[in-house]
Design an enzyme around this catalytic site. Structure first.
Site, mmCIF file in Angstrom:
data_model
loop_
_atom_site.group_PDB
_atom_site.id
_atom_site.type_symbol
_atom_site.label_atom_id
_atom_site.label_comp_id
_atom_site.label_asym_id
_atom_site.label_seq_id
_atom_site.Cartn_x
_atom_site.Cartn_y
_atom_site.Cartn_z
ATOM 1 N N GLY A 15 -57.728 10.515 -70.264
ATOM 2 C CA GLY A 15 -57.433 10.689 -71.675
ATOM 3 C C GLY A 15 -58.584 10.289 -72.579
ATOM 4 O O GLY A 15 -58.593 10.627 -73.768
ATOM 5 N N HIS A 16 -59.557 9.555 -72.035
ATOM 6 C CA HIS A 16 -60.774 9.194 -72.783
ATOM 7 C C HIS A 16 -61.912 10.159 -72.440
ATOM 8 O O HIS A 16 -62.665 10.577 -73.317
ATOM 9 C CB HIS A 16 -61.199 7.771 -72.433
ATOM 10 N N ILE A 17 -62.031 10.486 -71.161
ATOM 11 C CA ILE A 17 -63.147 11.316 -70.709
ATOM 12 C C ILE A 17 -63.080 12.721 -71.290
ATOM 13 O O ILE A 17 -64.082 13.256 -71.776
ATOM 14 C CB ILE A 17 -63.179 11.360 -69.169
ATOM 15 N N THR A 20 -64.045 12.978 -75.002
ATOM 16 C CA THR A 20 -65.448 12.582 -75.165
ATOM 17 C C THR A 20 -66.374 13.673 -74.652
ATOM 18 O O THR A 20 -67.417 13.962 -75.244
ATOM 19 C CB THR A 20 -65.723 11.245 -74.454
#
Length: 314
Positions: A15-17, A20
């Site tokens: 959910g971050h990668i 980004t």
């Protein structure tokens, strides 16, 4: 003028990668070079390494190369992640300088506010990439800037009270981010966000990259094509603001039963007027997101302005 070089650091969670990486693609499209770094554990979960012209993908060991296990000490993990992550950023900054490609800006996702400290040490501009909806950012901002007691007080009686914050629709307690709406269950999380906002407030010219469309990928706006695990504020937006989906209701125990799932499926995929409206709204928001993301769109213009500000800093 040298090609701008961004160092993007992401927490090792999908959910971050994903957002980004989407941001990295936007930067590359307008002429920047991007070095993207995350934990080795994240790379091991990928089927292939992200590849694009102008993208360098670099991993580092956070000491938990097989991923964080349920019984692992979270506090120890956080400390080790920070120590090794800081060392990794220092090495990448040094090697970029040696190669004649100095870092123009460090951009970090949530949970990595130590990256700001590295940027300060090297006197490199930095920015936080807020990967949650812009509306969620607003809620946290107001919570830590004068509205904490108001939110707590109104949230005590969910049935009768709506929380009213500037620029946002009236919110019930169930519409708030979980960390705010149920603080007793997530005390460490709310402390983390408070620390994050305190550090940002210490900056003389803080930079926070917030996506006003609440998604960098147009398909993330479509509540018909696939089910997604989303937060309560997202669910509020999808049903009551964007109108491109419906929200499931749990029973008294908070469990979503089969009949409720069937009700929602019928509402969004059936032949009724509500289903048609949902599909029209989904297409509308997808088109708006595409317009914002393409060359000359609002996202493109804002990123170019952001880079221009970096290049003309004193």
């Amino acid at each position: 003028m040298p090609r701008p070089h961004f160092l993007l650091v992401s927490y090792a969670a999908q959910g971050h990668i994903n957002p980004t990486l989407q941001f990295a693609k936007c930067l590359i499209r307008i002429g920047a070079h991007v070095t993207f770094t995350t934990s080795l554990s994240a790379r091991r979960r990928m089927t292939e390494v992200p590849k694009a012209e102008g993208l360098s993908f670099v991993t580092f060991s956070d000491g938990y190369d097989d991923g964080l296990k349920p019984n692992d000490d979270r506090e120890k993990f956080g400390a080790e992640f920070k120590r090794r992550g800081t060392e990794n950023l220092n090495n990448l900054i040094a090697s970029s300088n040696d190669e004649g490609k100095p870092i123009t800006c460090i951009v970090y996702s949530l949970l990595l506010h130590w990256a700001m400290e590295v940027a300060r040490e090297h006197q490199i501009p930095c920015a936080m990439l807020w990967i949650q909806p812009a509306s969620v950012f607003d809620i946290y901002y107001f919570y830590f800037n004068g509205y904490e007691e108001t939110i707590k007080r109104q949230a005590e009686d969910e049935a009768k009270c709506l929380i009213k914050l500037p620029g946002l629709p009236p919110l019930a307690n169930r519409d708030l981010p979980s960390f705010v709406g149920n603080q007793s269950a997530y005390p460490a999380a709310i402390n983390f966000f408070q620390k994050q906002f305190e550090l940002v407030a210490q900056e003389t010219n803080p930079k926070i990259l917030v996506n006003t469309f609440d998604a960098l990928e147009p398909e993330a706006l479509n509540g018909i094509e696939k089910f997604k695990m989303i937060g309560p504020t997202n669910a509020k937006l999808i049903e009551d603001v964007w109108g491109n989906g419906v929200r499931v209701r749990g029973n008294e125990e908070g469990i979503v039963e089969r009949d409720e799932i069937n009700r929602c499926l019928d509402l969004v995929m059936g032949d009724g007027e509500r289903a048609k409206e949902v599909r029209r709204n989904a297409e509308k928001w997808k088109d708006l997101a595409r317009e914002a993301s393409k060359e000359g769109g609002s996202l493109d213009r804002n990123l170019k302005s952001f880079i221009d500000d970096l290049e003309h800093k004193d």
